[in-house]
Design a protein around this motif. Structure first.
Motif, PDB file in Angstrom:
ATOM      1  N   ILE A  95       0.823  -1.209   0.000  1.00  0.00           N
ATOM      2  CA  ILE A  95       0.000   0.000   0.000  1.00  0.00           C
ATOM      3  C   ILE A  95       0.857   1.258   0.000  1.00  0.00           C
ATOM      4  O   ILE A  95       0.619   2.172  -0.782  1.00  0.00           O
ATOM      5  CB  ILE A  95      -0.997   0.001   1.183  1.00  0.00           C
ATOM      6  N   ALA A  96       1.856   1.312   0.860  1.00  0.00           N
ATOM      7  CA  ALA A  96       2.725   2.495   0.905  1.00  0.00           C
ATOM      8  C   ALA A  96       3.408   2.713  -0.441  1.00  0.00           C
ATOM      9  O   ALA A  96       3.470   3.844  -0.937  1.00  0.00           O
ATOM     10  CB  ALA A  96       3.754   2.359   2.028  1.00  0.00           C
ATOM     11  N   ALA A  97       3.886   1.635  -1.047  1.00  0.00           N
ATOM     12  CA  ALA A  97       4.536   1.742  -2.363  1.00  0.00           C
ATOM     13  C   ALA A  97       3.529   2.151  -3.434  1.00  0.00           C
ATOM     14  O   ALA A  97       3.850   2.943  -4.330  1.00  0.00           O
ATOM     15  CB  ALA A  97       5.190   0.415  -2.731  1.00  0.00           C
ATOM     16  N   LEU A  98       2.317   1.626  -3.358  1.00  0.00           N
ATOM     17  CA  LEU A  98       1.256   1.972  -4.316  1.00  0.00           C
ATOM     18  C   LEU A  98       0.940   3.471  -4.238  1.00  0.00           C
ATOM     19  O   LEU A  98       0.863   4.154  -5.274  1.00  0.00           O
ATOM     20  CB  LEU A  98       0.000   1.156  -4.020  1.00  0.00           C
ATOM     21  N   ILE A  99       0.784   3.963  -3.032  1.00  0.00           N
ATOM     22  CA  ILE A  99       0.463   5.381  -2.851  1.00  0.00           C
ATOM     23  C   ILE A  99       1.615   6.258  -3.334  1.00  0.00           C
ATOM     24  O   ILE A  99       1.397   7.281  -4.000  1.00  0.00           O
ATOM     25  CB  ILE A  99       0.113   5.668  -1.380  1.00  0.00           C
ATOM     26  N   GLU A 100       2.827   5.851  -3.046  1.00  0.00           N
ATOM     27  CA  GLU A 100       3.991   6.627  -3.492  1.00  0.00           C
ATOM     28  C   GLU A 100       4.061   6.685  -5.021  1.00  0.00           C
ATOM     29  O   GLU A 100       4.270   7.747  -5.596  1.00  0.00           O
ATOM     30  CB  GLU A 100       5.276   5.999  -2.934  1.00  0.00           C
ATOM     31  N   ALA A 102       1.555   6.161  -7.146  1.00  0.00           N
ATOM     32  CA  ALA A 102       0.385   6.906  -7.630  1.00  0.00           C
ATOM     33  C   ALA A 102       0.629   8.407  -7.531  1.00  0.00           C
ATOM     34  O   ALA A 102       0.243   9.170  -8.426  1.00  0.00           O
ATOM     35  CB  ALA A 102      -0.861   6.500  -6.847  1.00  0.00           C
ATOM     36  N   SER A 103       1.275   8.806  -6.461  1.00  0.00           N
ATOM     37  CA  SER A 103       1.597  10.218  -6.284  1.00  0.00           C
ATOM     38  C   SER A 103       2.553  10.698  -7.375  1.00  0.00           C
ATOM     39  O   SER A 103       2.376  11.784  -7.941  1.00  0.00           O
ATOM     40  CB  SER A 103       2.214  10.433  -4.904  1.00  0.00           C
ATOM     41  N   LYS A 104       3.555   9.884  -7.688  1.00  0.00           N
ATOM     42  CA  LYS A 104       4.494  10.226  -8.761  1.00  0.00           C
ATOM     43  C   LYS A 104       3.784  10.343 -10.107  1.00  0.00           C
ATOM     44  O   LYS A 104       4.171  11.144 -10.958  1.00  0.00           O
ATOM     45  CB  LYS A 104       5.593   9.168  -8.867  1.00  0.00           C
ATOM     46  N   LEU A 105       2.750   9.517 -10.291  1.00  0.00           N
ATOM     47  CA  LEU A 105       1.985   9.523 -11.546  1.00  0.00           C
ATOM     48  C   LEU A 105       0.883  10.578 -11.542  1.00  0.00           C
ATOM     49  O   LEU A 105       0.119  10.677 -12.491  1.00  0.00           O
ATOM     50  CB  LEU A 105       1.378   8.137 -11.789  1.00  0.00           C
ATOM     51  N   GLU A 111      -8.832   7.553  -8.690  1.00  0.00           N
ATOM     52  CA  GLU A 111      -8.271   6.790  -9.806  1.00  0.00           C
ATOM     53  C   GLU A 111      -7.605   5.503  -9.310  1.00  0.00           C
ATOM     54  O   GLU A 111      -7.724   4.451  -9.950  1.00  0.00           O
ATOM     55  CB  GLU A 111      -7.259   7.646 -10.583  1.00  0.00           C
ATOM     56  N   VAL A 112      -6.940   5.581  -8.186  1.00  0.00           N
ATOM     57  CA  VAL A 112      -6.300   4.399  -7.617  1.00  0.00           C
ATOM     58  C   VAL A 112      -7.373   3.395  -7.195  1.00  0.00           C
ATOM     59  O   VAL A 112      -7.265   2.197  -7.486  1.00  0.00           O
ATOM     60  CB  VAL A 112      -5.390   4.779  -6.426  1.00  0.00           C
ATOM     61  N   ILE A 113      -8.402   3.870  -6.532  1.00  0.00           N
ATOM     62  CA  ILE A 113      -9.500   2.995  -6.099  1.00  0.00           C
ATOM     63  C   ILE A 113     -10.161   2.336  -7.304  1.00  0.00           C
ATOM     64  O   ILE A 113     -10.478   1.143  -7.283  1.00  0.00           O
ATOM     65  CB  ILE A 113     -10.520   3.772  -5.241  1.00  0.00           C
ATOM     66  N   GLU A 114     -10.337   3.089  -8.377  1.00  0.00           N
ATOM     67  CA  GLU A 114     -10.930   2.541  -9.605  1.00  0.00           C
ATOM     68  C   GLU A 114     -10.069   1.396 -10.158  1.00  0.00           C
ATOM     69  O   GLU A 114     -10.593   0.364 -10.579  1.00  0.00           O
ATOM     70  CB  GLU A 114     -11.071   3.651 -10.652  1.00  0.00           C
ATOM     71  N   LEU A 115      -8.756   1.571 -10.140  1.00  0.00           N
ATOM     72  CA  LEU A 115      -7.864   0.507 -10.608  1.00  0.00           C
ATOM     73  C   LEU A 115      -7.958  -0.729  -9.716  1.00  0.00           C
ATOM     74  O   LEU A 115      -7.964  -1.866 -10.206  1.00  0.00           O
ATOM     75  CB  LEU A 115      -6.419   1.004 -10.651  1.00  0.00           C
TER      76      LEU A 115
END
Length: 125
Positions: A95-100, A102-105, A111-115
């Protein structure tokens, strides 16, 4: 159980992780005996002290307990402890890596929840 001597991860940690996973998936239910250090060491041709070191990690985490003269047993409540531990690891590793990322993108939370929802929908098909 599988042990890979060609990885950087110490063998005693691999043993602890394999035993933990076997407990979590029900191979070794709570209050049942797990294989002895000698059985595991013979199976993988490794030093019994290495096996014991891995098992003692699980004793320290209150996943296993020793019955004097009888061996190691899975402690009642072990699955719940493992689940809680893994949920914490899940956050740290994914999760922490996903959020990081997503933030870079420059992605929004929506949008993350949709994915994620799309991934769940794909898994169920």
């Amino acid at each position: 159980m599988q042990i890979n001597p060609n990885t950087d991860k110490p063998i005693f940690i691999q043993i602890a992780e394999q035993l933990e996973d076997s407990i979590f998936t029900g191979v070794f239910p709570e209050e049942t005996k797990v294989p002895s250090t000698n059985e595991i060491s013979a199976l993988f041709n490794i030093n019994p002290h290495t096996v014991l070191k891995g098992m003692n990690m699980l004793v320290d985490e209150e996943i296993l307990y020793k019955k004097r003269g009888l061996g190691m047993y899975v402690k009642e409540g072990a699955v719940k402890k493992i689940r809680k531990k893994r949920q914490g690891q899940f956050y740290d590793q994914y999760i922490a890596a996903l959020i990081e990322e997503a933030s870079k993108l420059d992605m929004t939370k929506e949008e993350v929840i949709e994915l994620i929802e799309r991934g769940y929908a794909h898994e169920r098909n």
